[in-house]
Design an enzyme around this catalytic site. Structure first.
Site, mmCIF file in Angstrom:
data_model
loop_
_atom_site.group_PDB
_atom_site.id
_atom_site.type_symbol
_atom_site.label_atom_id
_atom_site.label_comp_id
_atom_site.label_asym_id
_atom_site.label_seq_id
_atom_site.Cartn_x
_atom_site.Cartn_y
_atom_site.Cartn_z
ATOM 1 N N HIS A 44 48.135 30.162 48.450
ATOM 2 C CA HIS A 44 48.523 30.002 47.038
ATOM 3 C C HIS A 44 49.603 28.944 46.864
ATOM 4 C CE1 HIS A 44 46.059 33.232 45.503
ATOM 5 N NE2 HIS A 44 46.560 34.094 46.369
ATOM 6 N N GLU A 147 42.957 43.938 50.285
ATOM 7 C CA GLU A 147 43.500 43.672 48.946
ATOM 8 C C GLU A 147 42.390 43.657 47.899
ATOM 9 O OE1 GLU A 147 45.537 39.871 48.805
ATOM 10 O OE2 GLU A 147 44.020 38.865 49.987
ATOM 11 N N ASP A 173 46.409 41.375 44.365
ATOM 12 C CA ASP A 173 44.939 41.295 44.367
ATOM 13 C C ASP A 173 44.313 42.681 44.325
ATOM 14 O OD1 ASP A 173 43.980 38.614 44.267
ATOM 15 O OD2 ASP A 173 44.879 38.284 46.234
HETATM 16 C C1 3PY Z 1 48.699 39.937 46.821
HETATM 17 O O1 3PY Z 1 49.528 40.692 46.318
HETATM 18 O O2 3PY Z 1 47.529 39.828 46.428
HETATM 19 C C2 3PY Z 1 49.085 39.121 47.962
HETATM 20 O O3 3PY Z 1 48.250 38.425 48.482
HETATM 21 C C3 3PY Z 1 50.507 39.179 48.431
HETATM 22 O O4 3PY Z 1 50.706 38.403 49.566
HETATM 23 MG MG MG Z 2 46.409 38.312 47.571
#
Ligand code: 3PY
Ligand code: MG
Length: 252
Positions: A44, A147, A173
C-alpha cells in the site's frame, strides 16, 4: 539466524514496526528502538526495490529482522525482496490452501520451493552464497495474512500447510470483507479474529495481528489475547501523533 522466527517457534512473542514511508532513515530510527522486527509495506505504498534495499541495510545495522509485505502472490516479487536482504515475507490476503502453499514455495529454495538462486545482496554478492543457500530455508520467515472472511472459512486447510511460521490478521481488510470496513471492535469482526486466533493455537502456528491504531492499550490487549506476531502502528501515524502532541496547546 532469524531471531524473530526463533522466538515465535519457541512460543514467544515478537513485536514489529511498520514502514509506510519507504524511507531508510525512518527505518534506521525505528530499528534503534525496542522492536524485534521491521516490516516494509510494499502493498500500500510507493516503496520500490531500491528503497527496500537501503532499508534492509539500515535495519540490519541494528541486528533486527526486516520483512517485506508483498503486493500480492507474485513469486518474482518474493524472490526480489529476499534477494535485497529481507529475512522473510508477509503475504497479503491468503484465502485458500493453494495460496498458502504458494506463499511457502516462493519463499524457499528447491527442493522445498521455487525461489531462484543468485549472487544477490542477500548472499553478500556471492561471497556467502553456499552458507546463505544452505541455511535459508530454515531461516526465512513466512507469514500469511488472514484478512478475508474466506480465510476464516478455510482457516483449517490454510494452517495445515507445512512451512507457515506465522499468520497476520489485517483488521481493515477483514472488516471490509464483512461489510464492516474499519469497525475493528464490531462483535462479528472480533468473533472472526477469535476463530482465526484459536485455529492458529490449535495448529501451533504463531498468531499475528496488526494493531494499526497507535493505541498502546490495544497492543497490550492483543498480546494478552494470545497474538504473538504483532505489529505496532505505522511510522506515518507516529509522525501524525508526534505532530499533534507538539501542536496541542500552542498559543496562536
Ligand atoms: C489490514 O488491516 O487490512 C492490513 O493489511 C494491515 O496491515
Ligand atoms: Mg490488508
Amino acid at each position: 539466524m532469524n531471531a524473530t522466527k526463533e522466538k515465535l517457534t519457541a512460543g514467544g512473542s515478537a513485536v514489529g514496526g511498520w514502514i509506510m514511508t519507504a524511507d531508510a532513515t525512518v527505518a534506521e530510527l525505528m530499528a534503534g528502538e525496542a522492536f524485534d522486527w521491521i516490516c516494509v509495506d510494499m502493498e500500500h505504498t510507493a516503496a520500490d526495490y531500491a528503497a527496500l534495499e537501503h532499508i534492509c541495510r539500515a535495519v540490519k545495522a541494528s541486528g533486527k529482522e526486516v520483512f517485506a509485505r508483498l503486493q500480492g502472490h507474485d513469486a518474482v516479487m518474493a524472490k526480489k525482496v529476499l534477494d535485497m536482504g529481507c529475512d522473510g515475507i508477509i503475504v497479503p490476503c491468503v484465502n485458500t490452501r493453494e495460496e498458502a502453499e504458494r506463499a511457502v514455495a516462493m519463499a524457499k529454495y528447491p527442493p522445498a520451493g521455487i525461489r531462484g538462486a543468485s549472487l544477490a545482496r542477500c548472499t553478500d554478492y556471492g561471497r556467502g552464497f553456499a552458507r546463505y543457500f544452505a541455511e535459508h530455508n530454515d531461516n526465512v520467515l513466512v507469514a500469511v495474512m488472514l484478512e478475508h472472511v474466506d480465510a476464516v472459512t478455510n482457516v483449517e486447510e490454510i494452517l495445515s500447510v507445512e512451512g507457515i511460521d506465522a499468520t497476520f490478521i489485517g483488521p481493515y481488510d477483514l472488516s471490509a470483507s464483512m461489510n464492516l470496513a474499519g469497525q475493528l471492535d464490531h462483535p462479528e469482526v472480533r468473533a472472526a479474529q477469535n476463530t482465526l486466533l484459536q485455529a492458529c493455537q490449535r495448529h501451533g502456528v504463531a498468531p499475528g495481528y496488526h494493531v494499526v491504531p497507535t493505541e498502546p492499550e490495544r497492543v497490550r490487549v492483543s498480546i494478552e489475547e494470545g497474538f504473538r506476531f504483532v505489529a505496532l502502528g505505522l511510522d506515518t501515524r507516529f509522525i501524525i501523533d508526534g505532530c499533534r502532541r507538539m501542536l496541542e496547546g500552542v498559543p496562536r
